[in-house]
Scaffold this motif. Structure first.
Motif, short mmCIF file in Angstrom:
data_model
loop_
_atom_site.label_atom_id
_atom_site.label_comp_id
_atom_site.label_asym_id
_atom_site.label_seq_id
_atom_site.Cartn_x
_atom_site.Cartn_y
_atom_site.Cartn_z
N PHE A 269 -9.19 -40.85 80.19
CA PHE A 269 -10.64 -41.01 80.21
C PHE A 269 -11.18 -41.79 79.01
CE2 PHE A 269 -9.58 -36.90 82.20
CZ PHE A 269 -9.95 -37.21 83.51
N CYS A 270 -10.33 -42.15 78.07
CA CYS A 270 -10.78 -42.91 76.91
C CYS A 270 -9.63 -43.76 76.40
CB CYS A 270 -11.28 -41.97 75.80
SG CYS A 270 -11.98 -42.83 74.39
N THR A 271 -9.83 -45.07 76.37
CA THR A 271 -8.81 -46.01 75.91
C THR A 271 -9.47 -47.00 74.96
OG1 THR A 271 -9.22 -47.56 77.73
CG2 THR A 271 -7.57 -45.82 78.10
N PRO A 272 -8.67 -47.71 74.13
CA PRO A 272 -9.26 -48.74 73.27
C PRO A 272 -10.03 -49.80 74.05
CG PRO A 272 -7.05 -48.21 72.52
CD PRO A 272 -7.24 -47.47 73.81
N LEU A 273 -9.54 -50.17 75.24
CA LEU A 273 -10.26 -51.14 76.06
C LEU A 273 -11.64 -50.61 76.44
CD1 LEU A 273 -10.56 -53.65 77.81
CD2 LEU A 273 -9.21 -52.49 79.59
N LEU A 274 -11.71 -49.38 76.86
CA LEU A 274 -13.00 -48.80 77.26
C LEU A 274 -13.94 -48.68 76.07
CD1 LEU A 274 -14.84 -47.47 79.34
CD2 LEU A 274 -13.66 -45.30 78.92
N VAL A 275 -13.43 -48.25 74.93
CA VAL A 275 -14.28 -48.07 73.75
C VAL A 275 -14.83 -49.41 73.28
CG1 VAL A 275 -14.31 -47.35 71.34
CG2 VAL A 275 -13.15 -45.93 73.03
N ASN A 276 -13.98 -50.44 73.18
CA ASN A 276 -14.46 -51.75 72.73
C ASN A 276 -15.45 -52.35 73.72
OD1 ASN A 276 -12.99 -52.93 70.15
ND2 ASN A 276 -11.50 -51.67 71.23
N SER A 277 -15.24 -52.13 75.01
CA SER A 277 -16.18 -52.63 76.01
C SER A 277 -17.53 -51.94 75.85
CB SER A 277 -15.63 -52.38 77.42
OG SER A 277 -14.38 -53.00 77.60
N LEU A 278 -17.51 -50.63 75.63
CA LEU A 278 -18.76 -49.89 75.46
C LEU A 278 -19.46 -50.31 74.17
CD1 LEU A 278 -19.22 -46.16 76.31
CD2 LEU A 278 -20.32 -47.13 74.31
N LEU A 279 -18.72 -50.53 73.09
CA LEU A 279 -19.33 -50.96 71.83
C LEU A 279 -19.95 -52.34 71.97
CD1 LEU A 279 -16.63 -49.73 69.27
CD2 LEU A 279 -18.84 -48.68 69.80
N ALA A 280 -19.30 -53.23 72.73
CA ALA A 280 -19.88 -54.55 72.98
C ALA A 280 -21.19 -54.42 73.75
CB ALA A 280 -18.89 -55.42 73.73
N MET A 281 -21.22 -53.52 74.75
CA MET A 281 -22.43 -53.30 75.52
C MET A 281 -23.53 -52.71 74.64
SD MET A 281 -23.99 -53.26 78.54
CE MET A 281 -25.46 -53.65 77.64
N ALA A 282 -23.17 -51.76 73.78
CA ALA A 282 -24.17 -51.07 72.95
C ALA A 282 -24.72 -51.96 71.85
CB ALA A 282 -23.55 -49.82 72.34
N SER A 283 -23.98 -53.01 71.47
CA SER A 283 -24.43 -53.86 70.37
C SER A 283 -25.74 -54.56 70.67
CB SER A 283 -23.34 -54.91 70.06
OG SER A 283 -22.17 -54.29 69.58
N VAL A 284 -26.08 -54.71 71.95
CA VAL A 284 -27.33 -55.38 72.31
C VAL A 284 -28.53 -54.58 71.84
CG1 VAL A 284 -27.67 -54.32 74.56
CG2 VAL A 284 -28.44 -56.66 74.19
N TYR A 285 -28.35 -53.28 71.59
CA TYR A 285 -29.45 -52.44 71.15
C TYR A 285 -29.53 -52.30 69.64
CZ TYR A 285 -29.58 -50.98 76.04
OH TYR A 285 -29.68 -50.97 77.41
N SER A 286 -28.57 -52.85 68.92
CA SER A 286 -28.49 -52.62 67.48
C SER A 286 -28.96 -53.85 66.71
CB SER A 286 -27.05 -52.27 67.08
OG SER A 286 -26.95 -52.12 65.68
N ASP A 287 -29.65 -53.60 65.60
CA ASP A 287 -30.05 -54.66 64.68
C ASP A 287 -29.13 -54.73 63.46
OD1 ASP A 287 -32.29 -55.60 66.10
OD2 ASP A 287 -33.48 -53.90 65.41
N SER A 288 -28.05 -53.98 63.49
CA SER A 288 -27.14 -53.99 62.36
C SER A 288 -26.47 -55.35 62.22
CB SER A 288 -26.06 -52.91 62.53
OG SER A 288 -25.08 -53.02 61.52
#
Length: 637
Positions: A269-288
């Protein structure tokens, strides 16, 4: 009677009188004290204070003798060190003195923390960014030492705290390079940042960033090679689960968080591919700045995570697994602005889902956890497929799953804290949102099939057939919380859901208008009616956006709102010249569009299109809209 008998009777009567007579009161006698030994005196002496050992053991203490104080009897018997602390006895002066000293020490400690915060803010405001980098790096360490941070903050800054327009000649090395710039380059390498990053990683460090407390704490390792910063990863995961997940639900929130915290690379249910994909998706909401990898292009977000996800996907070689399907869906959402690429990735995810039987009812040998995740992902694919098919005018070619999701609910609060310190925890209503979205996407899929299966119908006949999906949209809206209910209890998910339906209505009639433009001119009555229905939907879209702005601001706007904002702008921009009532809702939509055009390429393209129309004189933009500045570029139209 003899004399002896008389005497006996008298004695007996006297004895009875003595027994009934009360005792006389005793008078105090002379004070005569028997001599007592010193030991007996010590035994009778009352002990006013116990030693520490007896206090801990809760036993009676014989107390201490005269100096030199011997141990009490209990400590002497057990061989325990006997210590007396007068400050522990609140009846003594020493205790009150110690209490006052303790309060003074706490006050002094608070003053020290205040001075530390003042020094920290001063250091952050320093133009010498290598000083900021050094302190922030120490604070971000998982096992940071507060004493080291204090020494670093209190150490003198190497140069003046006032920025200089030109570098001092003494600050130049033999090669002519600014020592400050050279030091900043070294700091970037020391921070272990990717070499291609050209944006200063702390150019926009604020007190808000330093005080940020993510809703969900998750580790960065072993899931991504882009960063070791668990704070950044937790920040992005919290953003995604707050603003994007409720109305997409491509993963199961509880299961994903459980397995990412476990750090188990063998998890299904959790792999490096899934985590990096989710982080890429979430980056659109971040101003960091740490998620922006291209200089002067803030829309270039999450590319480092996306690059790692693409590399990991290649190594998977198309393996049909649950996490691979979820990863493709997330990458598909990341590719906004690249419609054909996103649709291709979606078709790959659909094919993998078919290969692993994801659209079939869960098998009995699957664990409850696996059944829930599989069903959630299956419905997530169906919803995303219908949505993208409507936007790209594609054939859905996917039947809805024949089983229910059965997911659990979670709490929802805005993240980060926006316009108030504390928000009440509300239900996310994930089951209701999933059911409502699935029903809505069924109607959307039927709309697409209506237009693609009836290519030979006349526009008038097609208009008649379009009444059925429109009536279903209206019925759906009547069962969804209306604007007044959402305003009283604003929950971002219901706002997004309603906006999706309004967007679908505007898209339905836009498809009719486009079909009519391809053929001969027909009855203008239905065109006028279609325009009225589109305008009403655009107005209600603006009203929903107003609620979102007043409740949560416009800094964090879910990507699911983009379609409704684009459609509403294009509908109302043509009404400005002839209908004054269109100005206020258009201004609201324009405010949101200019707030997110640097995050989402589709809305940026719509804003550019309207600007060109205004410059060429095709439309006239009201003054109140021109006064709305673009938050990113600081300019209006």
């Amino acid at each position: 009677m003899s004399q002896e008998d008389i005497t006996g009777m008298a004695l007996e009567r006297k004895s009875q009188d003595d027994m009934t007579r009360p005792f006389p009161h005793l008078l105090p006698g002379p004070r005569k004290f028997a001599p007592q030994s010193s030991a007996s005196i010590e035994r009778l002496k009352k002990t006013s204070m116990a030693c520490k050992a007896c206090k801990t053991a809760k036993r009676k203490c014989s107390g201490a003798g005269k100096p030199p104080k011997p141990p009490c009897n209990a400590c002497k018997a057990t061989g325990t060190q006997c210590e007396f602390d007068p400050t522990l006895d609140l009846r003594r002066k020493e205790a009150h003195t110690a209490k006052i000293s303790g309060l003074e020490a706490k006050i002094e400690e608070l003053h020290n923390y205040k001075h530390l915060l003042d020094d920290l803010i001063t250091r952050i405001r320093s133009p010498h960014r290598h000083e900021v980098n050094r302190v922030v790096k120490m604070i971000r360490m998982d096992d940071f030492d507060i004493e080291e941070v204090v020494r670093a903050v209190e150490s003198p800054i190497a140069a003046s705290t006032h920025p200089q327009l030109l570098p001092d000649p003494h600050d130049m090395d033999v090669s002519g390079e600014d020592v400050q710039v050279k030091q900043e380059k070294d700091d970037v390498e020391w921070l272990d940042l990717p070499p291609q990053r050209t944006v200063d990683p702390y150019a926009r460090v604020t007190l808000e960033n330093l005080c940020d407390i993510p809703r969900f704490r998750v580790p960065a390792q072993p899931w991504t090679k882009v960063t070791n910063d668990s704070q950044l990863v937790s920040h992005l995961i919290s953003l995604y689960l707050t603003w994007d997940h409720p109305c997409s639900q491509l993963i199961d929130q509880d299961v994903f968080l459980k397995h990412i915290k476990a750090k188990d690379l063998t998890s299904e249910f959790c792999t490096p591919l899934l985590v990096n994909s989710l982080l890429a998706m979430a980056s659109v909401y971040s101003d960091s700045p740490q998620v922006i990898s291209k200089q002067e292009d803030s829309a270039f977000r999450g590319q480092l995570f996306l690059s790692e996800a693409e590399s990991l996907w290649k190594s998977e070689e198309g393996r049909p697994t649950l996490s691979n399907v979820q990863s493709l869906l997330l990458i598909c959402c990341v590719c906004q602005g690249k419609a054909n690429l996103g649709w291709l990735l979606l078709r790959q995810a659909v094919q993998l889902a078919h290969d692993m039987g994801l659209f079939l009812p869960p098998e009995a040998n699957h664990s409850p956890e696996m059944q829930r995740v599989r069903s959630t992902t299956a419905w997530g694919i169906f919803n995303l497929n219908s949505q993208m098919a409507m936007e790209l005018q594609k054939t859905p070619n996917l039947e809805k799953p024949g089983f229910q999701v059965g997911i659990g609910d979670v709490a929802w609060v805005p993240y980060p804290r926006l316009n108030q310190l504390v928000y009440p925890r509300k239900k996310a209503h994930l089951p209701d949102l999933q059911d409502g979205l699935s029903e809505l996407m069924e109607i959307v899929a039927d709309v697409q099939n209506l237009f693609l299966d009836n290519l030979t119908l006349s526009i008038d006949d097609l208009w008649v057939k379009a009444q059925d999906p429109y009536n279903r949209f209206v019925d759906w809206l009547s069962r969804c919380p209306d604007v007044s209910q959402i305003e009283d209890q604003p929950v971002s998910g219901f706002l997004i859901l309603r906006l999706k339906c309004l967007h679908a209505i505007m898209a339905l009639f836009e498809m009719l208008v486009r079909r009519d433009e391809q053929g001969p001119s027909s009855n203008l009555i239905w065109r006028q009616e279609a325009l009225v229905l589109q305008t009403r939907s655009a107005e209600e879209t603006a009203e929903c956006l107003r609620i979102h702005r007043q409740s949560y601001g416009i800094r964090y706007i879910p990507r699911q709102m983009v379609g409704a904002i684009r459609s509403g702008l294009l509908v109302l921009v043509h009404q400005l010249a002839t209908w004054k009532e269109a100005r206020e809702p258009f201004a609201e939509l324009w405010r949101f569009g200019t707030a997110i055009d640097h995050r989402f390429e589709p809305i940026a393209e719509t804003i550019r299109q309207i600007r060109l129309m205004a410059q060429s004189g095709v439309v006239e933009i009201p003054a109140e809209v021109i006064e709305i500045n673009d938050p990113e570029h600081g300019e209006g139209l």
